[in-house]
Enzyme design. Structure first.
Site, PDB file in Angstrom:
ATOM      1  N   THR A 132      43.291  83.917  40.861  1.00 45.49           N
ATOM      2  CA  THR A 132      44.620  83.402  40.486  1.00 45.49           C
ATOM      3  C   THR A 132      44.674  82.828  39.077  1.00 45.49           C
ATOM      4  O   THR A 132      43.675  82.282  38.575  1.00 45.49           O
ATOM      5  CB  THR A 132      45.038  82.294  41.481  1.00 45.49           C
ATOM      6  OG1 THR A 132      46.184  81.622  40.967  1.00 45.49           O
ATOM      7  CG2 THR A 132      43.956  81.255  41.699  1.00 45.49           C
ATOM      8  N   GLU A 173      45.986  80.152  38.455  1.00 48.78           N
ATOM      9  CA  GLU A 173      45.770  78.697  38.582  1.00 48.78           C
ATOM     10  C   GLU A 173      44.380  78.306  38.086  1.00 48.78           C
ATOM     11  O   GLU A 173      44.134  77.136  37.790  1.00 48.78           O
ATOM     12  CB  GLU A 173      45.951  78.251  40.035  1.00 48.78           C
ATOM     13  CG  GLU A 173      47.390  78.203  40.491  1.00 48.78           C
ATOM     14  CD  GLU A 173      48.221  77.121  39.819  1.00 48.78           C
ATOM     15  OE1 GLU A 173      47.712  76.013  39.596  1.00 48.78           O
ATOM     16  OE2 GLU A 173      49.395  77.400  39.507  1.00 48.78           O
ATOM     17  N   TYR A 226      43.099  73.534  44.884  1.00 48.40           N
ATOM     18  CA  TYR A 226      43.293  74.978  45.088  1.00 48.40           C
ATOM     19  C   TYR A 226      42.665  75.780  43.939  1.00 48.40           C
ATOM     20  O   TYR A 226      41.913  76.729  44.179  1.00 48.40           O
ATOM     21  CB  TYR A 226      44.796  75.278  45.189  1.00 48.40           C
ATOM     22  CG  TYR A 226      45.136  76.754  45.143  1.00 48.40           C
ATOM     23  CD1 TYR A 226      44.977  77.579  46.253  1.00 48.40           C
ATOM     24  CD2 TYR A 226      45.632  77.340  43.968  1.00 48.40           C
ATOM     25  CE1 TYR A 226      45.290  78.937  46.208  1.00 48.40           C
ATOM     26  CE2 TYR A 226      45.950  78.694  43.916  1.00 48.40           C
ATOM     27  CZ  TYR A 226      45.777  79.486  45.030  1.00 48.40           C
ATOM     28  OH  TYR A 226      46.088  80.825  44.968  1.00 48.40           O
ATOM     29  N   LYS A 257      39.514  78.365  44.211  1.00 51.77           N
ATOM     30  CA  LYS A 257      39.653  79.771  43.807  1.00 51.77           C
ATOM     31  C   LYS A 257      38.628  80.150  42.736  1.00 51.77           C
ATOM     32  O   LYS A 257      38.164  81.284  42.675  1.00 51.77           O
ATOM     33  CB  LYS A 257      41.063  80.029  43.279  1.00 51.77           C
ATOM     34  CG  LYS A 257      42.092  80.273  44.375  1.00 51.77           C
ATOM     35  CD  LYS A 257      41.910  81.652  45.010  1.00 51.77           C
ATOM     36  CE  LYS A 257      42.940  81.928  46.077  1.00 51.77           C
ATOM     37  NZ  LYS A 257      42.741  83.187  46.786  1.00 51.77           N
TER      38      LYS A 257
END
Ligand code: NDP
Ligand code: GDP
Length: 327
Positions: free
Chosen positions: A126, A128, A150, A154
């Protein structure tokens, strides 16, 4: 002979679109579905693919589930989409997020290594992971600086994918996907929260919409376009990592303007900010450079953000009109 794919996270937004895409390509599609007390299959029904997928119950945290499903399906390709995927929730459930979104990736990779190391593996990485980046446009070589549990989880998933490729020669590719949305997006994400609210306000079922940081900028694309990139990554000669994005960024504010003006309203009259919805650490701006994916396998985003938001509002108007709230 038809290929077989196993999708973890098959009941999620991308799992549903990917199932449909692969079924249309003639694949046998297996889906790993975690046991839930209530229905989690609505997206598969929405796209009318539920009857064509072979569902196997199991949990991503349970290595025995994964070896069992790989043995039963004889999968050629595994798309690892399962995760606790909501950034906001990752501060409330950091341990669970670390386990489900991070640790579970090594479970799937171990299952692949033990059952059949020729299986091709896709990891849902991601944007992110870029987090507090100093680069104005992010590509595969941009330094990572995740800002949430998160994002950190990831990043572990991303590096363990690369590690299994380098250590064991597994065909393991990671797609670094920027935000992608659709009428099947969870209601907790800002686009769907806004399109649902625009529809409900239009029909007089809601009066205000409370949001957090509306100056945040995201590179928003359409999930239906993005699942094709996942498939294309596994059709290459060599495993690699690819940024998947539109190459354009926009604010939450602008997205609100588009959604409300589609139903003939001015977002300024309805949107209010609520300090409780601001995040402990924000990712202010994301903008991806999808050049490598275009050069290597000709992928590019087809749906501009305005068209995407409008089709989401359209789907939510239909739901509200029919008194059908799907989350
Ligand atoms: P969703 O949140 O819609 O779907 C997540 C899926 O994971 C659901 O099917 C969920 O099952 C499943 N899942 C959660 N916990 C477990 C578990 N313990 N065992 C088995 N399955 C589990 O995510 P998206 O479809 O939007 O995203 C797909 C992947 O891509 C995710 O990994 C996400 O983090 C990543 N990603 C998404 C982006 C986006 O913008 N959408 C951007 C970049 C990456 P259930 O329905 O039962 O809860
Ligand atoms: P993310 O990029 O994966 O975190 O996707 P989201 O859709 O959850 O959030 C996108 C951006 O919208 C983030 O910068 C959020 O801080 C911002 N945002 C502003 N208000 C809200 C809100 O009410 N809900 C959510 N989910 N995000 C919001």
């Amino acid at each position: 002979m038809a290929k077989t794919a196993l999708i973890t996270g098959v009941t999620g937004q991308d799992g549903a679109y990917l199932s449909k895409f692969l079924l249309e390509k003639g694949y046998n599609v297996y889906g790993l579905v975690a046991r839930r007390a209530s229905d989690s299959l609505w997206r598969l029904r929405y796209l009318n693919v539920l009857d064509d997928i072979k569902i196997i119950n199991g949990d991503i945290l349970d290595l025995s589930s994964l070896t069992r499903v790989l043995e039963a399906s004889k999968a050629d390709e595994v798309y690892n989409l399962a995760a606790q995927s909501f950034v906001g929730a990752s501060w409330q459930q950091p341990v669970l997020t670390t386990q489900v979104t991070g640790f579970s990736v090594v479970n799937v990779l171990e299952a692949v290594r033990l059952v059949n190391d020729k299986i091709k593996f896709y990891q849902a990485s991601t944007s992110e992971m870029f987090g507090k980046t100093s680069e104005t446009i992010q590509c595969e070589n941009t330094v990572f600086h995740p800002r949430s549990p998160y994002g950190v989880a990831k990043l572990f998933g991303h590096y363990i994918t690369i590690n299994y490729r380098e250590s064991f020669g597994i065909f393991a590719s990671a797609g670094i996907l920027f935000n992608h949305e659709s009428p099947l997006r969870g209601i907790e994400f800002v686009t769907r929260k806004v399109t649902d609210a625009a529809a409900r306000i239009k029909y007089g079922k809601q009066s205000k919409l409370y949001l957090g940081n509306i100056d945040a900028q995201r590179d928003w694309g359409y999930a239906k376009d993005y699942v094709e990139a996942m498939y294309l990554m596994l059709q290459q000669d060599k495993p690699d990592d690819y940024v998947i994005a539109t190459g354009k960024t926009s604010t939450v504010r602008e997205m609100c303007r588009i959604a409300f003006s589609y139903v003939g309203l001015d977002y300024n009259d309805y949107v209010e900010t609520d300090p409780k919805l601001f995040r402990p650490a924000e990712v202010e701006r994301l903008l991806g450079n999808p050049k490598k994916a275009k050069e290597k396998f000709g992928w590019e985003a087809k749906t501009p953000m305005k068209e995407l938001i409008e089709l989401m509002v359209e789907a939510d108007l239909e739901r509200v009109k029919n008194n059908k709230r799907e989350f």
